[in-house]
Scaffold this motif. Structure first.
Motif, PDB file in Angstrom:
ATOM      1  N   THR A  39      11.768  -1.130  13.363  1.00 19.89           N
ATOM      2  CA  THR A  39      13.083  -0.507  13.221  1.00 19.89           C
ATOM      3  C   THR A  39      12.955   0.994  13.015  1.00 19.89           C
ATOM      4  N   GLY A  40      11.750   1.438  12.651  1.00 19.27           N
ATOM      5  CA  GLY A  40      11.554   2.854  12.356  1.00 19.27           C
ATOM      6  C   GLY A  40      12.080   3.229  10.987  1.00 19.27           C
ATOM      7  N   ASN A  41      12.617   2.256  10.280  1.00 23.90           N
ATOM      8  CA  ASN A  41      13.202   2.486   8.966  1.00 23.90           C
ATOM      9  C   ASN A  41      12.405   1.684   7.942  1.00 23.90           C
ATOM     10  N   VAL A  42      11.639   2.364   7.117  1.00 23.50           N
ATOM     11  CA  VAL A  42      10.778   1.699   6.143  1.00 23.50           C
ATOM     12  C   VAL A  42      11.544   1.536   4.841  1.00 23.50           C
ATOM     13  N   LYS A  43      11.617   0.297   4.349  1.00 29.13           N
ATOM     14  CA  LYS A  43      12.320   0.021   3.101  1.00 29.13           C
ATOM     15  C   LYS A  43      11.342  -0.608   2.117  1.00 29.13           C
ATOM     16  N   GLN A  44      11.193  -0.036   0.950  1.00 31.81           N
ATOM     17  CA  GLN A  44      10.355  -0.673  -0.057  1.00 31.81           C
ATOM     18  C   GLN A  44      11.199  -1.720  -0.758  1.00 31.81           C
ATOM     19  N   LEU A  45      10.734  -2.940  -0.743  1.00 30.39           N
ATOM     20  CA  LEU A  45      11.482  -4.040  -1.318  1.00 30.39           C
ATOM     21  C   LEU A  45      11.004  -4.396  -2.723  1.00 30.39           C
ATOM     22  N   ILE A  46       9.712  -4.425  -2.917  1.00 32.38           N
ATOM     23  CA  ILE A  46       9.142  -4.738  -4.223  1.00 32.38           C
ATOM     24  C   ILE A  46       8.122  -3.668  -4.541  1.00 32.38           C
ATOM     25  N   GLY A  47       8.264  -3.004  -5.679  1.00 32.11           N
ATOM     26  CA  GLY A  47       7.412  -1.873  -6.003  1.00 32.11           C
ATOM     27  C   GLY A  47       6.165  -2.241  -6.774  1.00 32.11           C
ATOM     28  N   LEU A  48       5.420  -1.224  -7.067  1.00 32.48           N
ATOM     29  CA  LEU A  48       4.176  -1.329  -7.800  1.00 32.48           C
ATOM     30  C   LEU A  48       4.472  -1.445  -9.290  1.00 32.48           C
ATOM     31  N   ASN A  49       3.813  -2.352  -9.985  1.00 32.17           N
ATOM     32  CA  ASN A  49       4.078  -2.586 -11.400  1.00 32.17           C
ATOM     33  C   ASN A  49       3.127  -1.875 -12.349  1.00 32.17           C
ATOM     34  N   GLU A  50       2.072  -1.265 -11.811  1.00 28.61           N
ATOM     35  CA  GLU A  50       1.134  -0.564 -12.675  1.00 28.61           C
ATOM     36  C   GLU A  50       0.944   0.865 -12.203  1.00 28.61           C
ATOM     37  N   THR A  51       0.399   1.685 -13.081  1.00 34.99           N
ATOM     38  CA  THR A  51       0.154   3.077 -12.718  1.00 34.99           C
ATOM     39  C   THR A  51      -1.055   3.174 -11.797  1.00 34.99           C
ATOM     40  N   ILE A  52      -0.979   4.112 -10.864  1.00 37.91           N
ATOM     41  CA  ILE A  52      -2.129   4.370 -10.004  1.00 37.91           C
ATOM     42  C   ILE A  52      -2.700   5.755 -10.297  1.00 37.91           C
ATOM     43  N   PHE A  53      -2.170   6.398 -11.313  1.00 34.75           N
ATOM     44  CA  PHE A  53      -2.630   7.732 -11.683  1.00 34.75           C
ATOM     45  C   PHE A  53      -4.124   7.712 -11.977  1.00 34.75           C
TER      46      PHE A  53
END
Length: 175
Positions: free
Chosen positions: A77-91
């Motif tokens: 679709t060319g349209n990226v949708k984040q549905l479920i995010g990351l639950n921990e830090t990646i810092f």
């Protein structure tokens, strides 16, 4: 093989997939031998690849999952949708994104931008499949299982309108 309304032919066998994943695991073990990477698998398509890849990783590591969507039936679709995010830090973590296929490169580009902005020490990509349309990503994709032509594929986690993810081989749309 018929899936829904399309005919597919076997393209990459389960044994070829397994052999290539073992090679990729060896490379990661070497490249990250003094690190503890966080693997982030992109759902739904990468679930089989992620499971088999992590069996080949012998170094200390973690895994998490995010879900994004950019396909409807057989078209991006060319349209990226984040549905479920990351639950921990990646810092300050060394992140390896596990992707099933890099097709146009839009999805992985968006994910890379987001993870870099969250302060990861490094962000690399491993993909089972890469199509030519994404070749302009340069060195953003460090590990590639197979380079494939611009044909629709399914199996081994990849689907056609929700079907075919459970197949152990990868199939290509028949001409």
């Amino acid at each position: 093989m018929i899936v829904k309304d399309k005919e597919f032919v076997e393209y990459i066998s389960a044994s070829e997939i397994s052999s290539r994943i073992a090679e990729l695991g060896t490379s990661i073990n070497s490249d990250y031998k003094d690190k503890r990477p966080l693997f982030i698998a992109i759902l739904n398509g990468s679930f089989m690849f992620a499971a088999d890849l992590l069996k080949e990783v012998a170094i200390p590591c973690e895994i998490s999952f995010v879900k994004v969507a950019s396909y409807e039936e057989m078209e991006s679709t060319g349209n990226v949708k984040q549905l479920i995010g990351l639950n921990e830090t990646i810092f300050n973590k060394d992140v390896i994104i596990i992707e099933d296929i890099v097709d146009t490169g839009r999805t992985i580009t968006k994910i890379l931008e987001e993870f870099i902005s969250l302060g990861a020490s490094s962000v690399e990509v491993i993909t089972l499949l890469q199509k030519p349309a994404s070749n302009d990503l340069g060195d953003k994709i460090k590990y590639i299982g197979f380079s494939i032509p611009e044909k629709f594929v399914l199996g081994y986690g990849l689907d056609y309108d929700g079907l075919g993810r459970n197949l152990k081989d990868i199939y290509q749309l028949k001409d």
